[in-house]
Design a protein around this motif. Structure first.
Motif, PDB file in Angstrom:
ATOM      1  N   TYR A 138       0.868  -1.121   0.013  1.00  0.00           N
ATOM      2  CA  TYR A 138      -0.048  -0.044   0.024  1.00  0.00           C
ATOM      3  C   TYR A 138       0.819   1.027   0.125  1.00  0.00           C
ATOM      4  O   TYR A 138       0.456   2.109  -0.688  1.00  0.00           O
ATOM      5  CB  TYR A 138      -0.832  -0.098   1.136  1.00  0.00           C
ATOM      6  N   ASP A 139       1.827   1.245   0.759  1.00  0.00           N
ATOM      7  CA  ASP A 139       2.669   2.553   1.043  1.00  0.00           C
ATOM      8  C   ASP A 139       3.332   3.021  -0.277  1.00  0.00           C
ATOM      9  O   ASP A 139       3.567   3.945  -0.273  1.00  0.00           O
ATOM     10  CB  ASP A 139       3.885   2.330   2.058  1.00  0.00           C
ATOM     11  N   THR A 140       3.651   1.878  -1.093  1.00  0.00           N
ATOM     12  CA  THR A 140       4.479   2.130  -2.372  1.00  0.00           C
ATOM     13  C   THR A 140       3.476   2.403  -3.666  1.00  0.00           C
ATOM     14  O   THR A 140       4.032   2.596  -4.779  1.00  0.00           O
ATOM     15  CB  THR A 140       5.491   1.136  -2.758  1.00  0.00           C
ATOM     16  N   ALA A 141       2.335   2.072  -3.332  1.00  0.00           N
ATOM     17  CA  ALA A 141       1.138   2.155  -4.474  1.00  0.00           C
ATOM     18  C   ALA A 141       1.151   3.942  -4.950  1.00  0.00           C
ATOM     19  O   ALA A 141       1.094   4.756  -3.839  1.00  0.00           O
ATOM     20  CB  ALA A 141      -0.209   1.934  -4.265  1.00  0.00           C
ATOM     21  N   PRO A 142       0.925   4.118  -6.132  1.00  0.00           N
ATOM     22  CA  PRO A 142       0.742   5.449  -6.479  1.00  0.00           C
ATOM     23  C   PRO A 142      -0.477   6.138  -5.783  1.00  0.00           C
ATOM     24  O   PRO A 142      -0.624   7.177  -5.951  1.00  0.00           O
ATOM     25  CB  PRO A 142       0.913   5.496  -8.070  1.00  0.00           C
ATOM     26  N   TRP A 143      -1.507   5.316  -5.490  1.00  0.00           N
ATOM     27  CA  TRP A 143      -2.763   5.630  -4.965  1.00  0.00           C
ATOM     28  C   TRP A 143      -2.986   5.952  -3.421  1.00  0.00           C
ATOM     29  O   TRP A 143      -3.697   5.886  -2.835  1.00  0.00           O
ATOM     30  CB  TRP A 143      -4.079   5.043  -5.669  1.00  0.00           C
ATOM     31  N   ALA A 144      -1.644   5.515  -2.720  1.00  0.00           N
ATOM     32  CA  ALA A 144      -1.743   5.550  -1.283  1.00  0.00           C
ATOM     33  C   ALA A 144      -1.976   6.691  -0.753  1.00  0.00           C
ATOM     34  O   ALA A 144      -1.811   7.700  -1.289  1.00  0.00           O
ATOM     35  CB  ALA A 144      -0.244   5.096  -0.918  1.00  0.00           C
TER      36      ALA A 144
END
Length: 392
Positions: A30-36
Motif C-alpha cells: 500500500y505504502d508504495t502504491a501510486p494511490w496511497a
C-alpha cells in the motif's frame, strides 16, 4: 528496558497476536502504491484505484467465512469492539423499527465486555435485556436459551468461542432457537475467527464480528459480516461509506493487511488447528499434574474449544501475583480478557460458569497460535510448576 522486553516469551496471543509477515507485506504494498492516501470514495482515478483495492479485501474476508458469504455483506469497522456495538445496537434497533413488538435482547453471561458494556445503552434505548447463563462446561445450552425466548425478542447475541476459556459455543443450534422465535442472531467471533473453520451459512447466523489483531493483523481494524436484508440502524453517521451502514473514510491500508492474513490462514485452518490443539493438550496434561492446578473447563479433553487457549485455576494463588512472577521469569500470560485486566474482581466468565470466586482468583490464560515454539511451552510449564510448588 527495551532489551528486557525482547527476552519475554509472548503467551498472550488471545489479547493480541504478533503482527504477521503477510500483514507487513500488504502494508508495504500500500505504502508504495501510486494511490496511497487516496480516498476510496473519490471519483478520480486515484480514488477508484483505492476503491478497487478495498473491494478486493472485501472479497478475501468474505471468502474466509465460507462459500455462502458475499463481499457486499462485509462492513469494515475500526475494530472488533465497534463491530460488536454496531451489531448489538444496530440490529436490535433495526428489527424494532420493523416490528415494534420486539423490544427485548438476549445475551450470554460470558460475553466480552464489548457486548456487556453496551447493555446500558440498549436499556436506555428502551430495550429489556435478559442474560442466559452457561453450563459448568463453559457453553450455553440451547434449552437454556429457549426458556428465555418469546415473540418480543429482537436479537440474540452469543459469542462463537469464549476469549477466556476457549469454550466453543453451539452457535448453529442457538441460532436455530432464536430464529424459531423470529429473532435475529449475532455472534461475536472475534476470538474464534481463523482459529476454527467458520461457515456463516452453516452456522445460520445473521451477523458475525471479527478483529484483525487477534490473528496477526493490525490493531484497530475489524469487520462485521451482515447477512443481506438483515435490519440495521447505523450507529455512526456522517457519510455514505460502507453502503450507508458505517460512516467514515475506510482505512484501505489496514484492510489490505487484514485481508492478507485471511488469505494466508483460511486455507490451512484445519492443519493449524490440529497442531496447536496437540500443543495445548500437552500443556494442559502437564500443568494439571500439580494438585494445585486444575483446568477451568471440566473435562477439558472432551469439550470443543479453541486450539490455542489453555485456561487454568491455581489454588491458593492470586492471578496478578502469578502474572508478575511469570513475567519476571520471561513469560507473558494473562488472567483473562486484556480489556478488563485493570479490574481486581473475579472473572465474570468463570463465576458465571459456577466457579467460586476464591478459585477464580487464581485464574491464568495461556494463549498462542501455530507460531509458538514448543520448547517455550516446556520452559513455561517448568517455570509455573516451580512457582506453584513454592506456594504455601
Amino acid at each position: 528496558m527495551q532489551q528486557e522486553s525482547h527476552s519475554v516469551v509472548n503467551l498472550d496471543y488471545a489479547a493480541s497476536a504478533p503482527l504477521r509477515a503477510e500483514a507487513r507485506s500488504a502494508e508495504a504494498a500500500y505504502d508504495t502504491a501510486p494511490w496511497a492516501g487516496a480516498n476510496p470514495n473519490a471519483l478520480h482515478s486515484l480514488g477508484r484505484a483505492a476503491a478497487s483495492a478495498l473491494e478486493r479485501t472485501r472479497v478475501s474476508i468474505a471468502r474466509s467465512l465460507g462459500p455462502g458469504a458475499r463481499p457486499h455483506e462485509v462492513i469494515f469497522t475500526g475494530g472488533g469492539t465497534e463491530a460488536d456495538q454496531l451489531a448489538l445496537l444496530g440490529i436490535a434497533e433495526g428489527v424494532r423499527e420493523r416490528e415494534h413488538i420486539r423490544t427485548r435482547v438476549v445475551v450470554s453471561a460470558i460475553e466480552h465486555d464489548a457486548i456487556l458494556d453496551n447493555l446500558p445503552l440498549l436499556r436506555a434505548a428502551g430495550f429489556n435485556v435478559d442474560i442466559v447463563a452457561p453450563c459448568r462446561a463453559g457453553y450455553v445450552e440451547p434449552h437454556a436459551l429457549a426458556a428465555l425466548m418469546g415473540p418480543d425478542v429482537a436479537l440474540v447475541s452469543i459469542m462463537l468461542a469464549n476469549n477466556e476459556t476457549g469454550a466453543v459455543q453451539p452457535v448453529a443450534d442457538l441460532a436455530h432457537v432464536a430464529h424459531d422465535a423470529g429473532a435475529r442472531f449475532h455472534t461475536d467471533a472475534i476470538q474464534g475467527y481463523l482459529h476454527i473453520p467458520i461457515d456463516v451459512r452453516a452456522l445460520g447466523v445473521d451477523a458475525l464480528s471479527m478483529a484483525a489483531h487477534k490473528v496477526g493483523g493490525p490493531v484497530s481494524t475489524g469487520a462485521l459480516w451482515l447477512k443481506s436484508r438483515t435490519p440495521l440502524r447505523p450507529q455512526v453517521f456522517g457519510g455514505g461509506q460502507e453502503a450507508g451502514r458505517r460512516a467514515g473514510t475506510q482505512d484501505v491500508r489496514q484492510a489490505m493487511a487484514f485481508a492478507a492474513v485471511a488469505d494466508a490462514l483460511a486455507p490451512r485452518i484445519s492443519e493449524d488447528r490440529a497442531r496447536v490443539q496437540a500443543l495445548a493438550d500437552g500443556l494442559y496434561a502437564r500443568l494439571c499434574t500439580s494438585p494445585r492446578i486444575q483446568a477451568s473447563l471440566d473435562a477439558w479433553g472432551e469439550v470443543e474449544r479453541l486450539p490455542g487457549i489453555v485456561s487454568i485455576l491455581v489454588t491458593g494463588a492470586e492471578s496478578e501475583d502469578l502474572i508478575l512472577k511469570l513475567d519476571a521469569a520471561g513469560f507473558a500470560v494473562a488472567a483473562g480478557s486484556a480489556c478488563s485486566s485493570g479490574s481486581t474482581d473475579a472473572s465474570h466468565v468463570l463465576t458465571a460458569m459456577g466457579i467460586p470466586a476464591g478459585d477464580a482468583a487464581g485464574a491464568l490464560r495461556i494463549s498462542f497460535d501455530e507460531r509458538v515454539d514448543p520448547a517455550d511451552l516446556d520452559r513455561f510449564a517448568d517455570a509455573l510448576l516451580g512457582l506453584v510448588e513454592g506456594l504455601r
